[in-house]
Design an enzyme around this catalytic site. Structure first.
Site, PDB file in Angstrom:
ATOM      1  N   CYS A  91       0.820  -1.212   0.000  1.00  0.00           N
ATOM      2  CA  CYS A  91       0.000   0.000   0.000  1.00  0.00           C
ATOM      3  C   CYS A  91       0.860   1.272   0.000  1.00  0.00           C
ATOM      4  O   CYS A  91       1.376   1.634  -1.042  1.00  0.00           O
ATOM      5  CB  CYS A  91      -1.000  -0.045   1.152  1.00  0.00           C
ATOM      6  SG  CYS A  91      -2.366   1.086   0.910  1.00  0.00           S
ATOM      7  N   HIS A 194      -3.473  -5.633   2.529  1.00  0.00           N
ATOM      8  CA  HIS A 194      -3.090  -5.825   3.926  1.00  0.00           C
ATOM      9  C   HIS A 194      -3.644  -7.171   4.378  1.00  0.00           C
ATOM     10  O   HIS A 194      -4.444  -7.789   3.692  1.00  0.00           O
ATOM     11  CB  HIS A 194      -3.698  -4.732   4.802  1.00  0.00           C
ATOM     12  CG  HIS A 194      -3.266  -3.353   4.450  1.00  0.00           C
ATOM     13  ND1 HIS A 194      -1.992  -2.892   4.677  1.00  0.00           N
ATOM     14  CD2 HIS A 194      -3.936  -2.318   3.886  1.00  0.00           C
ATOM     15  CE1 HIS A 194      -1.912  -1.628   4.286  1.00  0.00           C
ATOM     16  NE2 HIS A 194      -3.070  -1.253   3.787  1.00  0.00           N
TER      17      HIS A 194
END
Ligand code: GLN
Length: 273
Positions: A91, A194
């Site tokens: 990310c 994630h």
């Protein structure tokens, strides 16, 4: 053989538990009889360029910018990648390793240029929720199965011509608009997932590990596989899928507005030659 794993700036890029990826890599090596040392390097530490694997996590805009600046100054990751190190960037990590991203002040900041992608912001909702990615055929051929994770980002990432994604999004938003997810160059793997992603997707952990140690003995993965199946079945609930659909529509409209605005500013005045 002993493998070294570096956790990069968990104090800046540690909001989402992505440090767990280092634990997963180390444990999967140890179960197979390898030695593995995990070292954590905080914002005040010099990141070495001698490790085998680097794990860079997600984070908020301000610490992300600070991390980018420090890594650009030290060039530790550049040197490590030149030496053949594997990098897993999640990310904010993916955004920082790209060509550019948007800082907390809304301005474009230079990235490290280790991945062929640029990240901007468009008006609209953050991409938040469960995500499922069907791997690009290049990775499926190496044993990567569909990946599940959790995404939470405001950045919109576009791949440069020829950059290979992790795969195609089947649930969620991914890089920009529910089509592609992630960016890979050489042994640098960038993804929005994630989870930690490697705990949820053991075939991804093993793909990265084979780049360091070669062929791997199989493990009893019945528990992570059960979690994987459960996430595929129940994770992307109908509500989450509906929310993701709305998020995609908002972001697609935002991207169209952004393009229109660019065309508008580049338009010639009537009568000008
Ligand atoms: N700050 C970045 C964004 O919002 C990355 C967020 C994250 O790492 N989850 O896009």
């Amino acid at each position: 053989m002993s493998v070294s794993v570096a956790l990069v700036y968990p104090d800046l890029l540690g909001t989402y538990g992505d440090g767990g990826n280092a634990t997963v890599l180390a444990q999967r090596l140890r179960w197979r009889g390898y030695e593995c040392e995990v070292a954590s390097f905080g914002a005040g530490d010099a990141v070495p360029s001698s490790c085998d694997i680097y794990v860079v996590g997600g984070g908020e805009d301000l610490p992300q910018s600070l991390a980018a600046r420090k890594l650009a100054e030290s060039r530790a990751l550049h040197r490590a990648v030149d030496k053949g190190a594997v990098v897993l960037a999640i990310c904010a990590g993916l955004q920082v390793l790209g060509e550019s991203f948007v800082g907390p002040d809304g301005r474009t900041s230079a990235g490290l240029g280790l991945l062929g992608c640029t990240t901007t912001r468009v008006p609209g909702a953050r991409a938040v929720g469960e995500i499922v990615v069907e791997p690009d055929p290049a990775w499926a051929a190496l044993g990567l199965e569909s990946c599940t994770g959790f995404e939470n980002h405001g950045g919109v990432t576009r791949l440069a011509e020829g950059t290979v994604p992790v795969g195609k999004v089947s649930v969620g938003v991914g890089n920009a608009d529910g089509t592609l997810e992630g960016a890979v160059r050489g042994r640098v793997w960038g993804t929005y997932l994630h989870g930690p992603v490697l705990a949820r997707n053991p075939t991804l952990a093993d793909l990265l590990l084979t780049w360091v140690v070669g062929g791997l003995a199989p493990l009893d993965d019945s528990r992570p596989e059960a979690l994987h199946r459960e996430r595929l079945r129940n994770g992307p609930s109908e509500r989450a899928a509906g929310v993701a659909q709305v998020q995609r529509a908002v972001r697609t409209a935002g991207a169209a507005l952004e393009r229109l605005a660019r065309v508008g500013t580049g338009r010639r005045r009537p009568g000008a030659s």
